[in-house]
Design a protein around this motif. Structure first.
Motif: not given
Length: 321
Positions: A95-107, A114-118, A146-153
């Motif tokens: 399961r993958l979780i990103s905090i803040c701009t960690g979403a850029f690394t996952l992207a 194909g996913r919704r993210a923040t 689901g298996p990928v979760l993202t958060s704001a800042g």
């Protein structure tokens, strides 16, 4: 035990790195047992993190054994993601979780396509521009896909980590973890918050005994007049004191605590959905459903589907959404 591995890399934001370590590290099950085994890993011996440098006990090979991988934010969005990190995230079954701009690394690793993210609101437009295959929602605290979760800042990472504890181990463990982290009892946000906290009974004000009494009587269909009578006040005085000391009306406060109790009951296999509303003081199923949706953001039935009774945490399936 469920293993959480937090990824450290050059330019990582120290606060983002510490949030999952603290939240998951503080989570305790019945009897005080640890809910997670938490570690930090990196691709290099030393990682630059703002004003400090970090040496981690694990290298990237530790990610292969992790059930959950957390990717904290990075300060410089133009810094290249090391190929080793990109590749290990691209192939991870955790399961993958990103905090803040960690979403850029996952992207960059292709895990948000194909996913919704923040992400942090100030970086949301840039994430959408760089990665058009990602549906970026800048108006929410976090996205659970689901298996990928993202958060704001920043602090939204706390909300997301507590949400994960809640999803894995239920309301009581999440509430205890929130108290241990000294988290606020309520946070307004653009999406429904599934975290359930213990009913707040503020110390040091004149309404404390009344709030405790209300908490003990959530099952009763109390009216404003009933509450005022117990408090030996007029309804007008009661409403004024509530607004000054609690920040809301007596009925609004009461209904929120009823819904919190209902969330606990919905997680128990011995309680039918149709009975839960009556057990927390609602006089009709319609009133219960409407209030539940107002507070939580979903229907009681959808809530139970999201957090079914008796489900233990497990490794997420590979692929899919």
């Amino acid at each position: 035990m469920h293993q959480v591995m937090v990824l450290a890399y050059d330019g990582v934001i120290p606060f983002d790195l510490s949030v999952p370590v603290e939240v998951f590290g503080r989570a305790r099950l019945a009897g005080g047992r640890l809910a997670y085994e938490v570690g930090v890993c990196a691709a290099t011996d030393e990682v630059r993190a703002g004003a400090v440098s970090i040496r981690t006990p694990h290298d990237l090979s530790a990610l292969a054994e992790a059930d959950t991988v957390v990717v904290p934010g990075v300060a410089d969005l133009d810094a290249a993601v090391p190929a080793a990190i990109r590749d290990v995230l691209a192939g991870s079954t955790a399961r993958l979780i990103s905090i803040c701009t960690g979403a850029f690394t996952l992207a960059v690793a292709g895990r948000l396509d194909g996913r919704r993210a923040t992400t942090h609101w100030a970086a949301a437009a840039e994430l959408a521009r760089r990665h058009p295959a990602v549906t970026v929602d800048p108006d929410v605290l976090f996205v659970d896909d689901g298996p990928v979760l993202t958060s704001a800042g920043a602090a939204a990472g706390l909300d997301l980590c507590l949400h994960v504890v809640r999803r894995d181990h239920g309301a009581a463990v999440a509430a205890a973890t929130a108290r241990s982290c000294v988290m606020p009892l309520e946070r307004a946000g653009g999406q429904a918050q599934f975290i359930t906290y213990e009913p707040p009974v503020p110390a040091g004000n004149s309404l404390q005994p009344l709030l405790a009494w209300l908490t003990d009587n959530l099952h009763r269909p109390l009216t404003l007049a009933d509450i005022a009578e117990h408090a030996s006040m007029s309804t007008r005085s009661l409403s004024r004191h509530f607004r000054d000391q609690v920040g809301t009306t007596p009925i609004q406060w009461l209904n929120r605590q009823r819904i919190r109790r209902a969330q606990h009951l919905l997680e128990r296999p011995d309680q039918a959905i149709e009975r839960v509303g009556a057990l927390v003081g609602f006089t009709s199923p319609t009133a219960f459903r409407e209030c539940f949706r107002q507070v939580v953001g979903v229907s009681p039935r959808d809530y139970r589907a999201a957090f079914p009774p008796g489900v233990s945490p497990r490794r997420p399936p590979q692929g899919g959404r």
